[in-house]
Design a protein around this motif. Structure first.
Motif, PDB file in Angstrom:
ATOM      1  N   SER A   1      -6.970 -26.396  -1.407  1.00 26.68           N
ATOM      2  CA  SER A   1      -5.694 -26.546  -2.103  1.00 26.68           C
ATOM      3  C   SER A   1      -5.130 -25.200  -2.550  1.00 26.68           C
ATOM      4  CB  SER A   1      -5.868 -27.476  -3.312  1.00 26.68           C
ATOM      5  OG  SER A   1      -6.262 -28.759  -2.898  1.00 26.68           O
ATOM      6  N   ALA A   2      -5.994 -24.294  -3.022  1.00 29.44           N
ATOM      7  CA  ALA A   2      -5.528 -22.982  -3.453  1.00 29.44           C
ATOM      8  C   ALA A   2      -4.969 -22.189  -2.270  1.00 29.44           C
ATOM      9  CB  ALA A   2      -6.667 -22.200  -4.114  1.00 29.44           C
ATOM     10  N   SER A   3      -5.589 -22.299  -1.109  1.00 24.82           N
ATOM     11  CA  SER A   3      -5.122 -21.578   0.078  1.00 24.82           C
ATOM     12  C   SER A   3      -3.744 -22.074   0.511  1.00 24.82           C
ATOM     13  CB  SER A   3      -6.128 -21.743   1.225  1.00 24.82           C
ATOM     14  OG  SER A   3      -7.381 -21.206   0.878  1.00 24.82           O
ATOM     15  N   ILE A   4      -3.548 -23.388   0.487  1.00 22.65           N
ATOM     16  CA  ILE A   4      -2.230 -23.950   0.835  1.00 22.65           C
ATOM     17  C   ILE A   4      -1.189 -23.499  -0.174  1.00 22.65           C
ATOM     18  CG2 ILE A   4      -0.899 -26.084   1.077  1.00 22.65           C
ATOM     19  CD1 ILE A   4      -3.499 -27.436   2.040  1.00 22.65           C
ATOM     20  N   PHE A   5      -1.561 -23.517  -1.456  1.00 19.90           N
ATOM     21  CA  PHE A   5      -0.631 -23.103  -2.510  1.00 19.90           C
ATOM     22  C   PHE A   5      -0.257 -21.636  -2.356  1.00 19.90           C
ATOM     23  CE2 PHE A   5       0.453 -21.636  -6.784  1.00 19.90           C
ATOM     24  CZ  PHE A   5       1.378 -22.599  -7.181  1.00 19.90           C
ATOM     25  N   ILE A   6      -1.223 -20.795  -2.031  1.00 23.67           N
ATOM     26  CA  ILE A   6      -0.964 -19.369  -1.812  1.00 23.67           C
ATOM     27  C   ILE A   6      -0.002 -19.184  -0.645  1.00 23.67           C
ATOM     28  CG2 ILE A   6      -2.006 -17.199  -1.029  1.00 23.67           C
ATOM     29  CD1 ILE A   6      -4.500 -17.986  -2.676  1.00 23.67           C
ATOM     30  N   PHE A   7      -0.204 -19.941   0.414  1.00 22.09           N
ATOM     31  CA  PHE A   7       0.685 -19.866   1.579  1.00 22.09           C
ATOM     32  C   PHE A   7       2.130 -20.174   1.169  1.00 22.09           C
ATOM     33  CE2 PHE A   7       3.050 -21.751   5.033  1.00 22.09           C
ATOM     34  CZ  PHE A   7       2.771 -20.932   6.116  1.00 22.09           C
ATOM     35  N   PHE A   8       2.331 -21.275   0.457  1.00 18.74           N
ATOM     36  CA  PHE A   8       3.673 -21.657   0.035  1.00 18.74           C
ATOM     37  C   PHE A   8       4.267 -20.637  -0.934  1.00 18.74           C
ATOM     38  CE2 PHE A   8       2.688 -26.057   1.458  1.00 18.74           C
ATOM     39  CZ  PHE A   8       3.838 -26.284   2.193  1.00 18.74           C
TER      40      PHE A   8
ATOM     41  N   PRO B   1       9.241 -15.427   4.202  1.00 24.48           N
ATOM     42  CA  PRO B   1       9.013 -16.707   4.893  1.00 24.48           C
ATOM     43  C   PRO B   1       7.963 -16.552   5.997  1.00 24.48           C
ATOM     44  CG  PRO B   1      11.352 -16.290   4.624  1.00 24.48           C
ATOM     45  CD  PRO B   1      10.651 -15.024   4.234  1.00 24.48           C
ATOM     46  N   LEU B   2       7.048 -17.512   6.070  1.00 20.60           N
ATOM     47  CA  LEU B   2       5.962 -17.456   7.046  1.00 20.60           C
ATOM     48  C   LEU B   2       6.036 -18.607   8.021  1.00 20.60           C
ATOM     49  CD1 LEU B   2       2.913 -16.661   4.711  1.00 20.60           C
ATOM     50  CD2 LEU B   2       4.099 -15.062   6.215  1.00 20.60           C
ATOM     51  N   ASP B   3       5.674 -18.330   9.263  1.00 18.50           N
ATOM     52  CA  ASP B   3       5.443 -19.390  10.235  1.00 18.50           C
ATOM     53  C   ASP B   3       3.955 -19.715  10.200  1.00 18.50           C
ATOM     54  OD1 ASP B   3       8.067 -19.597  11.173  1.00 18.50           O
ATOM     55  OD2 ASP B   3       7.780 -17.897  12.527  1.00 18.50           O
ATOM     56  N   PHE B   4       3.644 -21.004  10.141  1.00 13.18           N
ATOM     57  CA  PHE B   4       2.245 -21.394  10.052  1.00 13.18           C
ATOM     58  C   PHE B   4       1.517 -21.121  11.364  1.00 13.18           C
ATOM     59  CE2 PHE B   4      -1.224 -24.375  10.706  1.00 13.18           C
ATOM     60  CZ  PHE B   4      -1.956 -24.202   9.546  1.00 13.18           C
ATOM     61  N   GLU B   5       0.372 -20.459  11.257  1.00 16.17           N
ATOM     62  CA  GLU B   5      -0.530 -20.265  12.385  1.00 16.17           C
ATOM     63  C   GLU B   5      -1.926 -20.589  11.891  1.00 16.17           C
ATOM     64  OE1 GLU B   5      -0.132 -16.532  14.381  1.00 16.17           O
ATOM     65  OE2 GLU B   5       2.047 -16.517  14.149  1.00 16.17           O
ATOM     66  N   LEU B   6      -2.640 -21.408  12.634  1.00 17.75           N
ATOM     67  CA  LEU B   6      -3.915 -21.939  12.158  1.00 17.75           C
ATOM     68  C   LEU B   6      -4.958 -20.852  11.924  1.00 17.75           C
ATOM     69  CD1 LEU B   6      -5.630 -24.369  11.415  1.00 17.75           C
ATOM     70  CD2 LEU B   6      -6.250 -24.597  13.833  1.00 17.75           C
ATOM     71  N   VAL B   7      -5.129 -19.933  12.879  1.00 19.08           N
ATOM     72  CA  VAL B   7      -6.185 -18.923  12.757  1.00 19.08           C
ATOM     73  C   VAL B   7      -5.975 -18.023  11.545  1.00 19.08           C
ATOM     74  CG1 VAL B   7      -7.295 -16.942  13.867  1.00 19.08           C
ATOM     75  CG2 VAL B   7      -6.763 -18.988  15.209  1.00 19.08           C
TER      76      VAL B   7
ATOM     77  N   LEU C   1      -7.777  -9.939  -3.370  1.00 20.93           N
ATOM     78  CA  LEU C   1      -7.139 -11.112  -2.783  1.00 20.93           C
ATOM     79  C   LEU C   1      -5.649 -10.865  -2.575  1.00 20.93           C
ATOM     80  CD1 LEU C   1      -7.269 -14.039  -1.850  1.00 20.93           C
ATOM     81  CD2 LEU C   1      -6.963 -14.751  -4.228  1.00 20.93           C
ATOM     82  N   TYR C   2      -5.005 -10.203  -3.524  1.00 18.16           N
ATOM     83  CA  TYR C   2      -3.577  -9.895  -3.405  1.00 18.16           C
ATOM     84  C   TYR C   2      -3.311  -9.012  -2.189  1.00 18.16           C
ATOM     85  CZ  TYR C   2       0.936  -7.731  -4.396  1.00 18.16           C
ATOM     86  OH  TYR C   2       2.215  -7.268  -4.295  1.00 18.16           O
ATOM     87  N   LYS C   3      -4.191  -8.018  -1.966  1.00 20.89           N
ATOM     88  CA  LYS C   3      -4.020  -7.130  -0.821  1.00 20.89           C
ATOM     89  C   LYS C   3      -4.185  -7.888   0.488  1.00 20.89           C
ATOM     90  CE  LYS C   3      -5.336  -2.804  -3.076  1.00 20.89           C
ATOM     91  NZ  LYS C   3      -6.270  -1.650  -3.082  1.00 20.89           N
ATOM     92  N   VAL C   4      -5.115  -8.843   0.504  1.00 25.39           N
ATOM     93  CA  VAL C   4      -5.300  -9.667   1.699  1.00 25.39           C
ATOM     94  C   VAL C   4      -4.061 -10.507   1.974  1.00 25.39           C
ATOM     95  CG1 VAL C   4      -6.628 -11.581   2.690  1.00 25.39           C
ATOM     96  CG2 VAL C   4      -7.810  -9.725   1.504  1.00 25.39           C
ATOM     97  N   ILE C   5      -3.498 -11.098   0.912  1.00 24.70           N
ATOM     98  CA  ILE C   5      -2.313 -11.939   1.056  1.00 24.70           C
ATOM     99  C   ILE C   5      -1.118 -11.104   1.522  1.00 24.70           C
ATOM    100  CG2 ILE C   5      -0.665 -13.387  -0.188  1.00 24.70           C
ATOM    101  CD1 ILE C   5      -3.008 -14.163  -2.039  1.00 24.70           C
ATOM    102  N   ARG C   6      -1.009  -9.875   1.003  1.00 27.28           N
ATOM    103  CA  ARG C   6       0.086  -8.982   1.403  1.00 27.28           C
ATOM    104  C   ARG C   6       0.050  -8.698   2.888  1.00 27.28           C
ATOM    105  NH1 ARG C   6       4.669  -7.705  -1.003  1.00 27.28           N
ATOM    106  NH2 ARG C   6       4.566  -5.595  -0.143  1.00 27.28           N
ATOM    107  N   GLY C   7      -1.165  -8.645   3.432  1.00 30.24           N
ATOM    108  CA  GLY C   7      -1.298  -8.369   4.856  1.00 30.24           C
ATOM    109  C   GLY C   7      -1.381  -9.617   5.713  1.00 30.24           C
ATOM    110  N   TYR C   8      -1.081 -10.756   5.118  1.00 33.38           N
ATOM    111  CA  TYR C   8      -1.258 -12.044   5.803  1.00 33.38           C
ATOM    112  C   TYR C   8      -0.413 -12.150   7.068  1.00 33.38           C
ATOM    113  CZ  TYR C   8      -1.198 -17.078   6.593  1.00 33.38           C
ATOM    114  OH  TYR C   8      -1.289 -18.316   7.173  1.00 33.38           O
ATOM    115  N   ASN C   9       0.841 -11.746   6.985  1.00 32.78           N
ATOM    116  CA  ASN C   9       1.740 -11.942   8.130  1.00 32.78           C
ATOM    117  C   ASN C   9       1.986 -10.668   8.905  1.00 32.78           C
ATOM    118  OD1 ASN C   9       3.209 -10.706   6.127  1.00 32.78           O
ATOM    119  ND2 ASN C   9       5.143 -11.726   6.673  1.00 32.78           N
ATOM    120  N   VAL C  10       1.091  -9.672   8.735  1.00 29.32           N
ATOM    121  CA  VAL C  10       1.233  -8.424   9.489  1.00 29.32           C
ATOM    122  C   VAL C  10       0.799  -8.648  10.930  1.00 29.32           C
ATOM    123  CG1 VAL C  10       0.433  -6.055   9.692  1.00 29.32           C
ATOM    124  CG2 VAL C  10       0.905  -7.015   7.441  1.00 29.32           C
TER     125      VAL C  10
END
Length: 216
Positions: free
Chosen positions: A69-76, A84-90, A207-216
């Protein structure tokens, strides 16, 4: 098509979160009912902290819901307030792995510190309280995700309200732990500050740094 795929995967993951909560209730119904009232009642902490185990099936199921649930919430949240992010499973599974790993490693490090300084009972009590309030936050994440998934408006308000509730819940947990261990903390205030910086703040910066690089 991409929106359809996104909702499909998030629906599956959210249903899994619900199943984990149901499993926790099935494992111990009385404990689950006490758990639901932990924010306003210390009964749960007083009763079940005495019977805690290194690997607890009840807490394990609630942790799995928290991670999903936390991962989905972070995504949103990232998609709403940053970019804005496009969902990709990997990439999402990588985010889920990072969230889970940080929580687990952080807990293991705290237990290790407790053993090194021979304060196992104090650390175990503190970790039980903190884990309880984190798992409770998982319930809020789950409810917020349901609104984010199945309503098309006010996503920013939903996220802010949910984040405020989660912050309040964990603040209550921190204050409760602080009061219960105030004498020990006062005698070791420097080490307490060191602990806050090393094990309470640093992991979330990572964790914040990981999220910042999420859509790189």
């Amino acid at each position: 098509m991409r929106n359809f795929i996104t909702y499909e995967w998030f629906t599956v993951l959210t249903v899994l979160g619900l199943l984990f909560i149901v499993a926790a209730k099935y494992v111990n119904t009385f404990r689950f009912n006490d758990f639901l009232s932990v924010v306003g009642n210390s009964k749960y902490l007083k009763i079940y902290s005495k019977d805690q185990k290194f690997i607890d099936l009840f807490d394990g199921f609630l942790f799995l819901n928290l991670a999903f649930s936390a991962s989905i919430f972070i995504f949103f949240s990232y998609s709403t307030f940053v970019s804005p992010l496009d969902f990709e499973l990997v990439p999402f599974l990588k985010l889920l792995l990072v969230v889970s790993t940080i929580i687990i490693i952080k807990t293991l490090l705290e237990r290790l510190i407790g053993s090194l300084f021979e304060i196992d009972s104090l650390i175990d009590s503190y970790l039980f309280q903190k884990t309880t309030f984190k798992n409770y936050s998982g319930l809020v994440f789950l409810v917020a995700n349901l609104f984010l998934l199945y309503t098309n408006t006010y996503a920013n308000i939903i996220i802010i309200v949910a984040f405020s509730l989660i912050f309040l819940i964990n603040l209550i947990g921190f204050v409760t732990s602080f009061k219960n261990n105030q004498k020990t903390i006062n005698l070791n205030f420097f080490y307490f500050l060191l602990y806050l910086c090393a094990l309470e703040i640093a992991p979330y910066v990572l964790l914040y740094k990981v999220i910042r690089g999420y859509n790189v």
